[in-house]
Design an enzyme around this catalytic site. Structure first.
Site, PDB file in Angstrom:
ATOM      1  N   ASN A   8       4.908  17.971  -1.517  1.00 41.51           N
ATOM      2  CA  ASN A   8       5.621  18.499  -2.686  1.00 41.51           C
ATOM      3  C   ASN A   8       6.232  19.840  -2.271  1.00 41.51           C
ATOM      4  O   ASN A   8       5.524  20.833  -2.157  1.00 41.51           O
ATOM      5  CB  ASN A   8       4.607  18.673  -3.831  1.00 41.51           C
ATOM      6  CG  ASN A   8       5.201  19.387  -5.033  1.00 41.51           C
ATOM      7  OD1 ASN A   8       6.416  19.588  -5.130  1.00 41.51           O
ATOM      8  ND2 ASN A   8       4.339  19.784  -5.960  1.00 41.51           N
ATOM      9  N   LYS A  10       8.168  21.674  -3.886  1.00 45.30           N
ATOM     10  CA  LYS A  10       8.375  22.577  -5.036  1.00 45.30           C
ATOM     11  C   LYS A  10       9.792  23.152  -4.990  1.00 45.30           C
ATOM     12  O   LYS A  10      10.703  22.473  -4.528  1.00 45.30           O
ATOM     13  CB  LYS A  10       7.287  23.654  -5.078  1.00 45.30           C
ATOM     14  CG  LYS A  10       5.894  23.029  -4.994  1.00 45.30           C
ATOM     15  CD  LYS A  10       4.773  23.954  -5.341  1.00 45.30           C
ATOM     16  CE  LYS A  10       3.448  23.207  -5.254  1.00 45.30           C
ATOM     17  NZ  LYS A  10       2.311  23.993  -5.699  1.00 45.30           N
ATOM     18  N   HIS A  93       3.012  17.613 -13.046  1.00 41.55           N
ATOM     19  CA  HIS A  93       2.407  18.633 -12.180  1.00 41.55           C
ATOM     20  C   HIS A  93       2.002  19.828 -13.049  1.00 41.55           C
ATOM     21  O   HIS A  93       2.677  20.162 -14.018  1.00 41.55           O
ATOM     22  CB  HIS A  93       3.409  19.068 -11.098  1.00 41.55           C
ATOM     23  CG  HIS A  93       2.780  19.936 -10.062  1.00 41.55           C
ATOM     24  ND1 HIS A  93       2.560  21.276 -10.258  1.00 41.55           N
ATOM     25  CD2 HIS A  93       2.299  19.654  -8.831  1.00 41.55           C
ATOM     26  CE1 HIS A  93       1.964  21.778  -9.185  1.00 41.55           C
ATOM     27  NE2 HIS A  93       1.802  20.805  -8.305  1.00 41.55           N
ATOM     28  N   GLU A  95       2.321  22.856 -12.696  1.00 45.85           N
ATOM     29  CA  GLU A  95       3.340  23.910 -12.845  1.00 45.85           C
ATOM     30  C   GLU A  95       4.359  23.516 -13.910  1.00 45.85           C
ATOM     31  O   GLU A  95       4.885  24.374 -14.618  1.00 45.85           O
ATOM     32  CB  GLU A  95       3.998  24.179 -11.482  1.00 45.85           C
ATOM     33  CG  GLU A  95       3.030  24.944 -10.574  1.00 45.85           C
ATOM     34  CD  GLU A  95       3.230  24.720  -9.086  1.00 45.85           C
ATOM     35  OE1 GLU A  95       4.272  24.195  -8.673  1.00 45.85           O
ATOM     36  OE2 GLU A  95       2.299  25.070  -8.333  1.00 45.85           O
ATOM     37  N   GLU A 160      -5.524  17.543  -9.128  1.00 47.18           N
ATOM     38  CA  GLU A 160      -5.243  18.866  -8.581  1.00 47.18           C
ATOM     39  C   GLU A 160      -5.875  19.937  -9.471  1.00 47.18           C
ATOM     40  O   GLU A 160      -5.311  20.305 -10.504  1.00 47.18           O
ATOM     41  CB  GLU A 160      -3.730  19.108  -8.530  1.00 47.18           C
ATOM     42  CG  GLU A 160      -2.980  18.112  -7.685  1.00 47.18           C
ATOM     43  CD  GLU A 160      -1.650  18.687  -7.205  1.00 47.18           C
ATOM     44  OE1 GLU A 160      -1.488  18.841  -5.992  1.00 47.18           O
ATOM     45  OE2 GLU A 160      -0.803  19.005  -8.056  1.00 47.18           O
ATOM     46  N   GLY A 166      -2.347  26.518  -4.222  1.00 46.96           N
ATOM     47  CA  GLY A 166      -1.732  27.699  -3.622  1.00 46.96           C
ATOM     48  C   GLY A 166      -2.662  28.881  -3.464  1.00 46.96           C
ATOM     49  O   GLY A 166      -2.215  29.990  -3.188  1.00 46.96           O
ATOM     50  N   SER A 205      -4.401  23.280  -2.011  1.00 50.93           N
ATOM     51  CA  SER A 205      -4.785  23.969  -0.770  1.00 50.93           C
ATOM     52  C   SER A 205      -5.248  23.025   0.334  1.00 50.93           C
ATOM     53  O   SER A 205      -6.149  23.365   1.110  1.00 50.93           O
ATOM     54  CB  SER A 205      -5.851  25.041  -1.051  1.00 50.93           C
ATOM     55  OG  SER A 205      -5.309  26.058  -1.875  1.00 50.93           O
TER      56      SER A 205
HETATM   57  P1  PGA Z   1      -0.736  23.655  -2.414  1.00 51.76           P
HETATM   58  O1  PGA Z   1      -0.022  22.890  -3.655  1.00 51.76           O
HETATM   59  O2  PGA Z   1      -0.994  22.609  -1.354  1.00 51.76           O
HETATM   60  O3  PGA Z   1       0.264  24.673  -1.983  1.00 51.76           O
HETATM   61  O4  PGA Z   1      -1.994  24.224  -2.943  1.00 51.76           O
HETATM   62  C1  PGA Z   1      -0.416  21.602  -4.034  1.00 51.76           C
HETATM   63  C2  PGA Z   1       0.398  21.132  -5.205  1.00 51.76           C
HETATM   64  O5  PGA Z   1       0.680  21.913  -6.119  1.00 51.76           O
HETATM   65  O6  PGA Z   1       0.785  19.941  -5.248  1.00 51.76           O
END
Ligand code: PGA
Length: 244
Positions: A8, A10, A93, A95, A160, A166, A205
């Site tokens: 992803n 983003k 997601h 976010e 997640e 992150g 992560s």
């Molecule tokens: P990350 O994000 O691997 O940077 O923690 C995962 C995600 O939001 O899909």
């Protein structure tokens, strides 16, 4: 069940990313024992699909609108994404749930529209840190699954934990295994035998250094990778940890 390693990107990547991040995945993907998917921003779906045409790496988008078409300025439909080369779409997601107020009902509506347009949906669920500290994680994730998945869902679930995205922090292996076991039980309760075959990804992560341990946990059918998917080398190192 082959593992799915999904990247992803983003809101990252300009045109050069098709050559810089996506194209280097082509050759190594031939010998991997898992499925690979990259989800660039919508502006790059066409370029990345071109860069990966005829390869074993699939292309997806990060969101789509719930409506099939119409007066929705600035939004992008599932059919448009399919038309530009996406075959997958990430939905719900955390976010998007946080930044755009997406509810379970909206995520479900998006999933229905995406599936009707021929996309395979990855529906994301996960608890906040406060919810986990209050021991409410299974209640929260159970409600998200019940509200976000359409009837007859045949896509992929991504678990997640929001506090792991992150941050470099991840739940213990026991906690991940417990949550994936819980999600599996919910899927079987709702979809019967078909629920046993649905892949459940872990996300938050995931890095080359922790991927092997995570990807070998029971009911972990792959990973949804954010930051580490922006470097082809790291993304491939994660994919090499997956079971075939
Ligand atoms: P990350 O994000 O691997 O940077 O923690 C995962 C995600 O939001 O899909």
């Amino acid at each position: 069940m082959r593992a799915l390693i999904a990247g992803n990107w983003k809101m990252n990547g300009l045109r050069a990313a098709a050559a810089g991040i996506a194209a280097p995945l082509r050759a190594p993907a031939e010998t991997l024992g898992c499925d690979l998917l990259v989800c660039p921003p919508a502006t790059l779906v066409a370029a990345v699909a071109r860069a990966l045409a005829g390869s074993r790496v699939a292309v997806g988008a990060q969101d789509c609108d719930a409506a099939p078409c119409g007066a929705h300025t600035g939004d992008i439909s599932a059919a448009m994404l399919r038309d530009t080369g996406a075959v997958w779409v990430i939905l719900g997601h955390s976010e998007r749930r946080a930044d755009h107020g997406e509810t379970d009902a909206l995520v479900r509506a998006k999933a229905e529209t995406a599936i009707a347009a021929g996309l395979t949906a990855i529906v994301c669920v996960g608890e906040t840190e406060a919810e986990r500290l209050a021991c409410r994680e299974t209640a929260v994730v159970g409600a998200q699954l019940a509200g976000s998945l359409p009837d007859g869902f045949a896509g992929v679930i991504a678990y997640e934990p929001i506090w792991a995205i992150g941050t470099g922090r991840i739940p213990t292996e026991a906690d991940i295994a417990a949550m994936h076991g819980f999600i599996r039980a919910e899927l079987v309760a709702r979809f019967g035998e078909a629920g046993r075959g649905l892949r459940i990804l872990y996300g938050g992560s995931v890095k080359p250094g922790n991927a092997a341990a995570l990807l070998h946990l029971p009911d972990v059918g792959g990973a949804l990778v954010g930051g580490a998917s922006l470097r082809a080398e790291d993304f491939l190192a994660i994919a090499r940890c997956a079971r075939g």
